[in-house]
Design an enzyme around this catalytic site. Structure first.
Site, PDB file in Angstrom:
ATOM      1  N   TRP A  28       0.830  -1.223   0.000  1.00 43.01           N
ATOM      2  CA  TRP A  28       0.000   0.000   0.000  1.00 43.01           C
ATOM      3  C   TRP A  28       0.857   1.263   0.000  1.00 43.01           C
ATOM      4  CZ3 TRP A  28      -0.419  -4.067   3.399  1.00 43.01           C
ATOM      5  CH2 TRP A  28       0.279  -3.941   4.601  1.00 43.01           C
ATOM      6  N   ARG A  29       2.180   1.096   0.088  1.00 42.76           N
ATOM      7  CA  ARG A  29       3.034   2.283  -0.010  1.00 42.76           C
ATOM      8  C   ARG A  29       3.348   2.625  -1.460  1.00 42.76           C
ATOM      9  NH1 ARG A  29       6.901   1.070   5.061  1.00 42.76           N
ATOM     10  NH2 ARG A  29       5.483   1.913   6.617  1.00 42.76           N
ATOM     11  N   GLU A  41      -5.324   0.942   5.898  1.00 45.07           N
ATOM     12  CA  GLU A  41      -5.356   1.532   7.246  1.00 45.07           C
ATOM     13  C   GLU A  41      -6.373   0.819   8.138  1.00 45.07           C
ATOM     14  OE1 GLU A  41      -3.344   3.535   8.628  1.00 45.07           O
ATOM     15  OE2 GLU A  41      -2.218   4.031   6.829  1.00 45.07           O
ATOM     16  N   GLN A  46      -6.432  -3.356  12.820  1.00 50.70           N
ATOM     17  CA  GLN A  46      -6.941  -4.580  13.401  1.00 50.70           C
ATOM     18  C   GLN A  46      -5.854  -5.618  13.649  1.00 50.70           C
ATOM     19  OE1 GLN A  46      -9.884  -4.414  14.391  1.00 50.70           O
ATOM     20  NE2 GLN A  46      -9.653  -6.450  15.250  1.00 50.70           N
ATOM     21  N   LEU A  84     -10.128 -11.670  11.381  1.00 47.27           N
ATOM     22  CA  LEU A  84      -9.527 -10.417  11.862  1.00 47.27           C
ATOM     23  C   LEU A  84     -10.168  -9.933  13.162  1.00 47.27           C
ATOM     24  CD1 LEU A  84      -8.989  -8.202   8.691  1.00 47.27           C
ATOM     25  CD2 LEU A  84      -7.240  -9.091  10.205  1.00 47.27           C
ATOM     26  N   GLY A  85     -11.400 -10.397  13.423  1.00 44.36           N
ATOM     27  CA  GLY A  85     -12.090  -9.965  14.643  1.00 44.36           C
ATOM     28  C   GLY A  85     -12.640  -8.555  14.513  1.00 44.36           C
ATOM     29  N   TYR A  86     -13.335  -8.082  15.571  1.00 40.56           N
ATOM     30  CA  TYR A  86     -13.865  -6.730  15.610  1.00 40.56           C
ATOM     31  C   TYR A  86     -14.684  -6.457  14.347  1.00 40.56           C
ATOM     32  CZ  TYR A  86     -13.308  -2.585  18.520  1.00 40.56           C
ATOM     33  OH  TYR A  86     -13.505  -1.578  19.412  1.00 40.56           O
ATOM     34  N   TYR A 124      -7.481   9.619  13.146  1.00 43.52           N
ATOM     35  CA  TYR A 124      -6.285   8.943  12.646  1.00 43.52           C
ATOM     36  C   TYR A 124      -6.432   8.593  11.156  1.00 43.52           C
ATOM     37  CZ  TYR A 124      -3.152   5.344  11.307  1.00 43.52           C
ATOM     38  OH  TYR A 124      -2.235   4.639  10.585  1.00 43.52           O
ATOM     39  N   ASP A 142      -1.010   7.480  15.935  1.00 48.05           N
ATOM     40  CA  ASP A 142      -1.433   6.135  16.323  1.00 48.05           C
ATOM     41  C   ASP A 142      -0.584   5.693  17.520  1.00 48.05           C
ATOM     42  OD1 ASP A 142       1.067   5.552  15.277  1.00 48.05           O
ATOM     43  OD2 ASP A 142       0.375   3.933  13.968  1.00 48.05           O
ATOM     44  N   CYS A 203      18.310   1.446  21.437  1.00 48.62           N
ATOM     45  CA  CYS A 203      18.631   2.885  21.441  1.00 48.62           C
ATOM     46  C   CYS A 203      20.050   3.153  20.935  1.00 48.62           C
ATOM     47  CB  CYS A 203      18.445   3.464  22.843  1.00 48.62           C
ATOM     48  SG  CYS A 203      16.762   3.249  23.445  1.00 48.62           S
ATOM     49  N   CYS A 212      17.165  12.243  23.276  1.00 46.51           N
ATOM     50  CA  CYS A 212      15.946  11.545  23.712  1.00 46.51           C
ATOM     51  C   CYS A 212      15.793  11.628  25.239  1.00 46.51           C
ATOM     52  CB  CYS A 212      15.991  10.090  23.260  1.00 46.51           C
ATOM     53  SG  CYS A 212      14.592   9.147  23.884  1.00 46.51           S
TER      54      CYS A 212
END
Ligand code: SF4
Length: 354
Positions: A28-29, A41, A46, A84-86, A124, A142, A203, A212
């Protein structure tokens, strides 16, 4: 909030340089099509990238544009979403496709506030579509972005409080690279996902290490702050798998509850785990079976199924009856055709294991 050490204008440049060198190659990029961006998105809200990618391809193949998704049967949309649920997200996906088709002639509006008016599109997703498809300067916030900003700038406001959300959103919009909002948004999310990871971020290789806050103050595991612990509800499901000849009875879930629109078996929900005999002697079973005599084929183990706010403890009781049920709401499904129906993952798991 940013300290003198933390140069706001350098932040975006560092992230974009890092992104150009480290980004994952994701399908999707490669597109500016708002429909495909929106699809990715919603799926990625999900699940993780590796699990979501086959779903993205399946949706894009079956419904190559928003109009084809709008025209689809809800059953087919739910079936493709299965696992995927939800499921309210899948129903919203379908409803949004219809809205875009009917009210915007099949084109996503190139306007943040218009996008926000669409069903299932919150701040978002609207910012993601506006910036990635239309190059509009709206910052995405996000979970990955909350984590990075909280750690790097040392923000201790809870990310699930109204005040906290406002503060993070304001800062995110100050930081956005107005000339490259899409790339900046991708970069900040990707950086949070693979560099500033939730646990044990490396890090030592981080290009933000010299300024940071969390690294300097040893606060990495304390940031971001979350105020509420989500309450989890335990539910106890006793599924009755009713066999009559070569069929089993399926129930289409229509109530405002989990899995609306999906199919499961007739269900007796109890407050706690109960014995088999309590189920066999219950008035609920009598009602489901229309007082028919029955023969018990098998009783499964308890399956634990975890949803975001509910823990389900489910058992499947297979019984056989010798007279067909009159209840028109039950679907008499052929045993060999169960995969045709959109099923919750718990039910699918049982069917595959039985
Ligand atoms: S130094 Fe560590 S905590 Fe700070 S932004 Fe980089 S990865 Fe995150």
């Amino acid at each position: 909030m940013p300290s003198s050490k933390q140069d706001i204008s350098a932040f975006g440049k560092i992230l974009i340089n890092w992104y150009n060198a480290n980004k994952r190659d994701l399908p999707w990029r490669k597109t500016k099509d708002p429909y495909l961006i929106w699809l990715s998105e919603i799926i990625l809200q999900q699940t993780r990238v590796d699990q979501g990618t086959p779903y993205y391809f399946a949706f894009a193949k079956n419904f190559p544009n928003v109009k084809s998704l709008a025209k689809a049967d809800e059953e087919k949309v739910l079936k493709l979403w299965q696992g995927l649920g939800y499921y309210s997200r899948a129903r919203n996906l379908h409803a949004t496709a219809k809205q875009v088709t009917e009210n915007h002639n099949g084109k996503f509006p190139a306007d943040y506030n218009e996008l926000l008016k669409l069903k299932g599109i919150g701040a978002y997703t609207a910012a993601a579509i506006a910036s990635l498809a239309f190059d509009l300067p709206h910052a995405v916030v996000d979970g990955n972005v909350y984590r990075l900003l909280a750690r790097y700038f040392g923000i201790k406001d809870a990310i699930d409080s109204t005040e906290g959300k406002k503060k993070f959103s304001k800062l995110a919009n100050q930081l956005i690279d107005e000339k490259n909002p899409g790339t900046y948004n991708q970069a900040v999310m990707e950086f949070g996902a693979i560099q500033c990871k939730p646990v044990n971020p490396d890090c030592n290789v981080c290009p933000l290490q010299n300024s940071c806050y969390a690294l300097e103050k040893k606060q990495i595991s304390n940031l971001p702050v979350k105020a509420k612990k989500t309450a989890v509800r335990a539910r106890h499901f006793n599924y009755i798998v009713i066999h009559y000849k070569n069929t089993v009875c399926l129930n289409k879930r229509l109530a405002k509850d989990i899995w609306k629109g999906l199919h499961d078996f007739p269900l007796i929900e109890t407050k706690d785990n109960v014995t088999e005999n309590e189920i066999f002697n219950s008035s609920e079973l009598k009602t489901i079976l229309e007082a028919n005599k029955f023969h018990v084929r098998s009783v499964s183990k308890f399956y634990k199924h975890i949803l975001s706010h509910q823990h389900l403890h489910a058992r499947f009781i297979e019984i056989e009856i010798s007279k067909s049920l009159k209840n028109k709401k039950l679907i008499k499904a052929n045993l060999s055709e169960l995969e045709k129906y959109a099923l919750p993952r718990l039910v699918e798991r049982y069917i595959n294991e039985r």
